[in-house]
Design a protein around this motif. Sequence first.
Motif, PDB file in Angstrom:
ATOM      1  N   SER B 119      58.647  28.544  51.085  1.00  0.00           N
ATOM      2  CA  SER B 119      59.394  28.918  52.221  1.00  0.00           C
ATOM      3  C   SER B 119      59.107  29.735  52.472  1.00  0.00           C
ATOM      4  O   SER B 119      59.262  30.106  53.727  1.00  0.00           O
ATOM      5  CB  SER B 119      60.601  28.146  51.638  1.00  0.00           C
ATOM      6  N   VAL B 123      60.077  28.303  56.447  1.00  0.00           N
ATOM      7  CA  VAL B 123      61.001  28.138  57.629  1.00  0.00           C
ATOM      8  C   VAL B 123      61.654  29.687  58.575  1.00  0.00           C
ATOM      9  O   VAL B 123      61.932  30.889  57.790  1.00  0.00           O
ATOM     10  CB  VAL B 123      62.188  28.069  56.395  1.00  0.00           C
ATOM     11  N   ALA B 292      60.437  21.824  51.297  1.00  0.00           N
ATOM     12  CA  ALA B 292      61.371  22.178  50.166  1.00  0.00           C
ATOM     13  C   ALA B 292      62.654  21.041  49.773  1.00  0.00           C
ATOM     14  O   ALA B 292      62.613  20.915  48.674  1.00  0.00           O
ATOM     15  CB  ALA B 292      62.271  23.720  50.099  1.00  0.00           C
TER      16      ALA B 292
END
Lengths: 807, 558
Positions: B119, B123, B292
Amino acid sequence: MSIETLLPWVPALPLIGFVTLVFFGRRLGGRWSGIVATVAMGAAFAVAAWLALGSALLRPGWSPPRVMGIDEKHVVPADYLDHPQEAVYHSTLWTWMTVAPQYDLTVVTRPVRAGEPVPADAVTTIRLPQARITHDLELFATSHRMFTPEQAIGRIARLDLLPIGPDAPLNGDRLLAETTLLPDAERAIPAAGLPERPLGYVVDVALQLDALSLLMILIVTGVGFLIHLYSIGYMAHDADRPRYFAYLNLFAFSMLTLVLGANFLVLFVGWELVGACSYLLIGFWHKDPANASAGRKAFIVNRIGDVAFLIAMMLIFTTFGSLAFADVLPQAADPLVLSGGVATLIAALLLVGATGKSAQIPLYVWLPDAMAGPTPVSALIHAATMVTAGIYMMARAHVIFDHAPSVLVAVAVVGAVTAFGAALIALVQSDIKRVLAYSTVSQLGYMFLGVGAGAYASGVFHLMTHAFFKALLFLGAGSLMHAMEHGFHHGKGSGHGAASSSEDHDDDAFPPGPPPALDGIPPEQDLRHMGGLLRKAPVTGWTFVVGGLALAGVFPLAGFWSKDEILHHVIGRAGEGGAIWLALFALGLVTAGLTAFYTGRLLLLALFGAPRSSGAAHAADSPRTMTAPLVVLAALSIVGGLPWLSGPLAEALDPVLRVAGHVATNVAGSAHAAESGPSALTLALIASAVALGGLALAWAMYRPGTPLVDPARLATAMGGAYRTLRGKFYVDELYAWGLVRPFTRIADFLWHRVDDGVVDAAVNAVGRGAVALGQGSRRWQTGYVRTYGLGIVIGAAALAAWLLWLV
Amino acid sequence: MLFNTSNALGFPVLSLTLFLPLVGALGLLLLPRRHDALYVAWGTFVAGTTTVLAGILWLGYEVDWPFTTTLANFQFADPARGPLPWLPGGVTYQVAVDGIAVVLVFLTALLTTLALAFSLGSVRTRVREYVALLLVMETGVIGVFVAMDLFLFYVFWEAALIPMMLLIGIWGGKERLYAAYKFVVYTIAGSALMLVAIVAAKELSHAASFHYFDLMHALAPLPGVGSAPGIPVPTSGAGASIIALFGLDLPHAALAIRIAIFLAFALAFAVKVPMFPFHTWLPDAHVQAPTAGSVLLAGVLLKMGTFGFIRWAMPLFPDAAMTVAPWLVALALVGIWYGAWVAFAQTDMKSLVAYSSVSHMGLVMIGILAIQPVGMAGGALQMINHGLSTGALFLLVGMLYDRAHTRDIAAFGGLWSSMPRFSAVFLVVTFSSIGLPGTNGFVGEWLSLLGAFQTRPLWGILAAFGVVFGAAYMLRLVQRVFFGPPSELSRSMPDLTGREMVVLAPLVILIFWIGLYPRPFLAPIEASGTSIVETMRQGVAEAVAPADVGARIHPPTP
């Protein structure tokens, strides 16, 4: 080093090569990648050859391995000691899967005084899973009023840790069990000795070497090495060589695992991995979607067969409780263990598996398409080794087939029909690789025919000779294509062909560069563009002729002997009065004629006559790394079948492939062939006549100059038949229409109509229902106390009523 | 002692493993604001430490103690002395692992770590909350695997659900609210039913508490413990009148009640697995979830369902499970075929992988429901395998999505030329997913099939065809994405970065490790699985007839 320690190196060497190339291939570059891979294969061949010389497997008058001075730990199991002819070297690497191990325990059932010998009738054997041993012994002890459970648990816990004495008695049941008395015991003690190897579901990663696998590893490493060597030259201009050679080494590893595996599951590992390598190598030039599709088709068609193999293995495990050859095959010889019905079922499933891998009806369709891969791949995987896995597997498991005579007939029928049908298709193909591909399907059919006749050794013998001459033909075809490409690129005006221009002055009629592809066949592999290549590429040309004549079954080349032997056994079975065998023999003989004809056509169109394109006109022979393997293979194709080689070979294979006495009637053809059928000499003469007839017919139609029979006119005259054969009986179209299209349509239907339209819609409908319910019940939340009061009253009344009713 | 709950390490390592992620999530609050990379790094560190602890548990789990007593497989119990009363009404706190749970805990910790490591950079919004939710979810999922108390299990079950809903709802794709809503409603509907079943199981059987051992003792008569009452048939009140209504005799009535409770459990678990026809939330959730989320959803959350069957529903109600098993197997078989078939038609990579999960989890269920040691081991191992291969697939698809911002299969093609490393890893994972021997997929698949075959040959045969189907849709995907002429989009794609390779490496290593030398995974799994199967069989045998020693101990065969 002992044979057992050396054995794992045979598959390990190519694996090391593969791993090296995966991680360092790019850094090594194309040239060094090829060298690494080839050296790995050469080393594997050297080890295999060393094993052949060092083991007793190929020597007449075999002596048990114990005498060979192998260390005691790896000695063959007791079963083999009862049959000292069966030479097997085992090498167990590690335990792969263990589930629910079981143990046979010897238990004393009556009180025995300490120090006294335990009488035989006071001993019994129970087989228990490990998890239940304590519990059940506890019950056992209780039931015999020997212990309270608590007492028993303590004692057994001590007993199970007892070591097994070095001179513990071998109780015939493959188990070491020990009967012991505890010193303080007035009464009998259940005594447990753990056997060395638990029963239950245990699969080892184990290799085994016997004559059959020895022959196979010699073929795989030997032919494989030559093809690696050839690839260095053939792939010299490909940018992706590290990947190519990595795949090639991985394939060799997989194939060696397949033939060396000591149980069905390890065999299956190799079986699937060769399929995966084939998938990767067929689609090697993956930028062309057609190549990638061909690879996928091969993998999926193979997998259909693999499912049958999987189911067969499950049945084998539930029947025999093991997957190891050493456990299963001796048991399978016992009719009490293996009933005819189960044997037939297992054998039939294995047959389906074999038709997938060995490209037989109905699963042969992937092999011709597999020619999309690089030509050395076609030689190695799709001619010499992988496709023979089915024959190897059936020979390996022949004990099961011996008990299933009806399946053996099916094997023979599948083989003969495939041999005949594929040979018919091969008659009219223009693509040199496709001719060879269908020829491979056809020859594999011969091997099936041999196996079906119970002549396992003959099938394996043909497997070997076919590996020699078909690898030769494919490599030769690749070399010819190489020569043609050279011609296309170095044609007129390039200044390169000065040496040959004096004799080629009339060839300048061809426009330079490759002509447009006809029917989607690349021009360099189109027979219609070849011609006269024997003069331009003499080494390739002459070795190609040798390979072709061996395939056609011309005396005394390799193909003659092995094909003859198969036919000999088939007619032998016919002599017992089976009309079907007579028909199969006839089919085999006709196929021999067809084989000779299409081979002759192939040779004449490619090598003789006048060049038919600039490629053929300006062709040049390939470099040494490519022609040297051709010469070696040509030599093998000449001597590979000679009786001085095949005789000892059959003798060495005999312990592995011999049919047990009590089922010999099922496969008697092999035993009584000589007495009932025509004599070997007569048959050889007939077969030779057929082969020469086929060649003569090819000569008549395709000889240089004016043909005696014009093939074009013949094709027009028999238009329907010709088109059907050109269209390969339209089987691909049939499968696409009958199987592939419904599959994809059902997939779409299930997704859009069923999943979205029914299942999910139902869920959403329930959701909407719940929402509607909520909307409805929201009206109850009026905010007025009087409404809630009413609710409370009604609820209380209901509750009271219920309580009253309960009381 | 019948139930061994040893803790070899002497300190509450399991509770530590369980709550470390939660503590780590709280620790995020202490970190300075607007340091997104720091949050992810912290999360990865916490999850990584949890993985190390889980690895210690896995290595420390003793498999080979000789002649295990039935059910003596729970280890690292905390509190080691016995369950701690927690809530009134018999709710206790105790955590312990058996051989199956210990491997699943490791898988959960590993996949969470990898998902967090991935991530970083993937993100960009509300990173702190994102990391916190992933860590909270990790605690929830591990709790499901280690809870020894049925009520505690339920609490963790729900606790794992909420972070996933938020992950989908906040960081998801276009239809994220619909997907999150569907996910929650579907799962809650199942777990509400489960709550009823939990209470019913304890109250009707008069078990001393919700603790596993107490419930086992009360519900499934164990040998050596004396015959347990099981669920007494109500002789008065509403229950009795229902029984009278259907005209059941007493033994059948008792079985009917057990079946009813088992079915309530089964439904909750079947939604989670998901079994056909309760699967339609899965493609929506996967397609919408951030990478995720998908990795953890497929990798570990689905396993909560199958684990529920193995740990709770089946051992507590062995006779009901055996009665209902054929029907569940039928659903699982439909799932194998149907999931694969629908996967074949998909155009979105994520939804293809989602449907493939339906197919693969069907195989897991078949292995478990065979109620054979081999099948149980295979099914449980296949849970791990599916977590690894599908987790890896979602990671790979996520990496592709981060580059191309599309998951449409048709947009790609010819990727091999521009992304050779990525393609090679994808191919390895594909082979694992279709169960090629040498990879982990084969070991689990083969054992599951064999177990099913041992119980009913037809189950094994029908399930085996999933092998062909799996190859069909996965190879179709590979061909359309990686082969052929490079598409416009594919030409400019950069290959795997170093960080991505680090994320993928553990999965690839595990794929080959389990494929070639599964013993470290298989040994604890099969020890516990076999023990569960034996317990179930004995439970049924003793319920049917009193202990008959002679029948179980076979006379020697000459």
